[in-house]
Design a protein around this motif. Structure first.
Motif, short mmCIF file in Angstrom:
data_model
loop_
_atom_site.label_atom_id
_atom_site.label_comp_id
_atom_site.label_asym_id
_atom_site.label_seq_id
_atom_site.Cartn_x
_atom_site.Cartn_y
_atom_site.Cartn_z
N ARG A 33 0.86 -1.19 0.00
CA ARG A 33 0.00 0.00 0.00
C ARG A 33 0.89 1.23 0.00
O ARG A 33 1.95 1.23 0.62
N MET A 37 -0.05 12.13 2.50
CA MET A 37 -0.77 13.20 3.19
C MET A 37 -0.30 14.54 2.63
O MET A 37 0.90 14.73 2.41
N HIS A 49 -0.79 7.02 17.50
CA HIS A 49 -1.05 5.58 17.51
C HIS A 49 0.25 4.82 17.27
O HIS A 49 1.26 5.40 16.88
N LEU A 54 2.39 -3.62 11.49
CA LEU A 54 2.71 -2.89 10.25
C LEU A 54 4.13 -2.31 10.24
O LEU A 54 4.58 -1.75 11.23
N PHE A 67 8.58 14.07 13.28
CA PHE A 67 7.99 12.88 13.91
C PHE A 67 8.48 12.80 15.35
O PHE A 67 9.67 12.98 15.61
N MET A 97 2.99 13.17 14.35
CA MET A 97 3.61 13.98 13.29
C MET A 97 3.09 15.42 13.43
O MET A 97 1.91 15.63 13.69
#
Ligand code: T46
Length: 132
Positions: A33, A37, A49, A54, A67, A97
């Motif tokens: 994927r 943004m 989160h 992942l 970050f 972020m």
């Protein structure tokens, strides 16, 4: 911390610059994927989160942002401000972020499809999970 900077090779000539992202070469997983943004509002903070499984590589293909990454023991801040910088973030890293420049386009390559059940969105639950 399961976070790594990836220096992405730039192929530059008199026409400009090009960076290739290739799974198994400079991207250390199979890419399932890609999302990006942009138009992030001034003062906005996103993320809040961690992921259970992942893995992702993040690239500021335009502009810059920061970050805050937290593995439950240590917090670090990283600024992405060039398309040749990749940031590999593995599982169970809390991320926030912020400080998005107006022109920031933040592209993310992920090793899995979007799955809400992979998110840990509660910080106390994240701390409990990483303490085990
Ligand atoms: C991450 C950071 C860096 C989708 O429908 N498909 C997708 O692939 C994604 C990533 C999101 N969405 C939907 C879910 C929400 O309704 O888009 C909306 C915004 O997602 P979210 O609030 O999760 O966005 P961020 O910026 O907080 O986090 C995102 C990623 O979700 C996350 O995996 O690591 O960027």
């Amino acid at each position: 911390m399961k976070v790594q900077f990836l220096q992405l090779q730039t192929h530059g000539d008199e026409r400009g610059s090009l960076i290739a992202l290739e799974e198994g070469k400079n991207i250390p997983f199979s890419v399932k994927r890609v999302y990006y943004m942009f138009d992030t509002g001034k003062g906005v903070r996103r993320g809040f989160h961690a992921h259970k499984t992942l893995k992702q590589v993040v690239v500021a293909v335009r502009g810059s942002c920061r970050f805050m990454l937290d593995d439950g023991q240590e917090k670090i801040e990283i600024r992405l401000d060039h398309p040749c910088q990749g940031l590999l973030i593995e599982s169970f890293i809390w991320r926030e972020m912020y400080d998005f420049s107006e022109d920031c386009v933040l592209m993310v390559l992920a090793d899995q499809l979007y799955e809400e059940s992979d998110y840990v969105r509660d910080y106390a639950s994240f701390l409990t999970a990483v303490a085990q």
